[in-house]
Design an enzyme around this catalytic site. Structure first.
Site, PDB file in Angstrom:
ATOM      1  N   HIS A   1     -16.014  -3.807   5.649  1.00  0.00           N
ATOM      2  CA  HIS A   1     -16.743  -4.281   4.475  1.00  0.00           C
ATOM      3  C   HIS A   1     -17.688  -5.452   4.725  1.00  0.00           C
ATOM      4  O   HIS A   1     -18.536  -5.723   3.871  1.00  0.00           O
ATOM      5  CB  HIS A   1     -15.751  -4.674   3.372  1.00  0.00           C
TER       6      HIS A   1
ATOM      7  N   LYS B   1       0.841  -1.185   0.000  1.00  0.00           N
ATOM      8  CA  LYS B   1       0.000   0.000   0.000  1.00  0.00           C
ATOM      9  C   LYS B   1       0.882   1.243   0.000  1.00  0.00           C
ATOM     10  O   LYS B   1       2.012   1.212   0.499  1.00  0.00           O
ATOM     11  CB  LYS B   1      -0.915   0.007   1.230  1.00  0.00           C
TER      12      LYS B   1
ATOM     13  N   ASP C   1       4.362  -0.616  14.169  1.00  0.00           N
ATOM     14  CA  ASP C   1       3.057  -1.088  14.617  1.00  0.00           C
ATOM     15  C   ASP C   1       3.039  -1.367  16.113  1.00  0.00           C
ATOM     16  O   ASP C   1       1.997  -1.286  16.755  1.00  0.00           O
ATOM     17  CB  ASP C   1       2.686  -2.372  13.868  1.00  0.00           C
TER      18      ASP C   1
ATOM     19  N   ASP D   1     -10.219 -15.958   2.674  1.00  0.00           N
ATOM     20  CA  ASP D   1     -10.862 -14.702   2.283  1.00  0.00           C
ATOM     21  C   ASP D   1     -12.313 -14.718   2.748  1.00  0.00           C
ATOM     22  O   ASP D   1     -13.104 -15.575   2.325  1.00  0.00           O
ATOM     23  CB  ASP D   1     -10.791 -14.534   0.768  1.00  0.00           C
TER      24      ASP D   1
END
Length: 396
Positions: A335, A17, A153, A286
């Site tokens: 999502h 990204k 992180d 997924d």
């Protein structure tokens, strides 16, 4: 001449990204708006570059190259997108580095000494540390005079107490650094920038953020600071994930070693790559694929995932002394209306009342106005946080 810019590279195990910001917009306190942002990921083994420009227009370019050659992907970003866009010279490159160990609890300029120290932590985050450092090397080779900044992180969780980070192991091992670190800190940091305008004073209370994606974890906040989180020494602990097992009885691992004679390589492959949603379903890691499947194993994998999230929310609520708000973020969190619905329904005993229409529409607030505990679905912005951290470091 165009104003200088700051490039953020967020190199993970499955994608690269990126975001490009105006340098002058990176001095906070608000998260900056990107000039360009997107990612290079893989679909059926083919690398695909997707990005959004400053006008909000989406673009997509496919490549015949396989995904994962970080140096080639950085070249692609610079040569095919960033340089032709004419957005201004790059003044710094910020990199997401997953593990900072005990030493790095704030953003750092990457010197050869720092680079060596970060490489030594590779075994603690085997899916992410290597790709992150590959991004550093690629950007350094292309932009040798440009400062390279590491944003960690693990750093967000440095505010936790020693008790919260302690395992019940012999003290000498704890003192050597074998403790709970926590991850997804850049994502959680981004949410703390978004919450105050939404929640007002309530944002300072007991808030749980659920970062649900390929890697999943929860963080319990008080005063917008990390108090408790589900990942520990590595990013393998806590929630059921896409291909990772999450919390597991250590005695089971010992049994596999002593009775089934599995070696470290086999265990690593099983627990990091072949477990979680993928292992339970036997189909995919997924969530989108599983939600579309009628196979019982796929539905069981989803049920195990949501049960894991619900269980750990209850545990973190105990750690932070209640629950004033719940936030879903990450790819699944923002999502998957189904995952949000199932988790919120299981938490209805807390006074959380889901608004099915708002949830299905993916609105920011997904609960009714009279819900005792409001819940939100909010996109995170790790690159925006990286830009703020890098600019602040270089301004000192």
């Amino acid at each position: 001449m165009p104003a200088p810019t700051l490039l953020c590279l967020n190199t993970g195990s499955a994608s690269l990204k990126f975001a490009l910001f105006k340098w002058d917009d990176c001095h906070g306190p608000r998260l900056p708006e990107a000039l360009l942002s997107g990612e290079i990921d893989s679909h059926d083994g083919q690398a695909t570059l997707r990005w959004t420009d400053a006008q909000g227009q989406s673009h997509r370019t496919a490549s015949s190259d396989p995904r994962g050659d970080i140096a080639a992907e950085v070249d692609t970003l610079l040569d095919q997108l960033i340089i032709p866009a004419g957005c201004g010279p790059i003044a710094a490159v910020a990199h997401r580095i997953v593990h900072g160990g005990t030493t790095f609890t704030t953003a750092q300029r990457i010197t050869p000494t720092v680079r060596t120290a970060l490489d030594a932590l590779r075994s603690l985050a085997p899916l992410h540390q290597g790709p992150g450092l590959a991004g550093v090397d690629a950007a350094s080779a292309r932009l040798p005079e440009v400062p390279q900044i590491a944003c960690f992180d693990t750093a967000f969780h440095a505010t936790q107490t020693d008790l919260a980070r302690h395992y019940a192991i012999p003290r000498e091992w704890h003192d050597k650094g074998f403790k709970r670190y926590g991850f997804h800190g850049l994502s959680y940091d981004a949410i703390t920038h978004i919450l105050p305008p939404l929640l007002g004073e309530r944002a300072q209370g007991a808030v749980i953020v659920a970062h649900l994606g390929g890697g999943s974890s929860l963080c319990g906040l008080r005063g917008l600071r990390s108090v408790s989180t589900t990942m520990g020494f590595t990013a393998l602990d806590g929630l059921v994930m896409s291909t990772r097992c999450g919390a597991i009885d250590p005695g089971l691992v010992l049994h596999w070693i002593t009775e089934e004679h599995l070696d470290a390589g086999q265990l690593t492959a099983m627990l990091y790559h072949d477990s979680g949603l993928k292992g339970v379903s036997g189909l995919s890691g997924d969530m989108r694929t599983l939600e579309a499947s009628a196979e019982p194993q796929a539905q069981q994998a989803i049920a195990l995932f949501t049960a894991s999230v619900t269980h750990h929310i209850g545990a973190l609520a105990a750690d932070i002394g209640g629950l004033d708000a719940l936030v879903f973020t990450g790819g699944i969190g923002t999502h998957s209306a189904r995952v949000r619905q199932e988790v919120c329904s299981a938490l209805s005993w807390l006074g959380l009342r889901l608004d099915p229409l708002a949830n299905a529409a993916g609105q920011a607030c997904i609960t009714h106005g009279d819900s005792k505990v409001p819940a939100y679905a909010l996109p995170t912005d790790e690159e925006g946080v990286m830009a703020l951290q890098a600019a602040a470091l270089l301004a000192v």
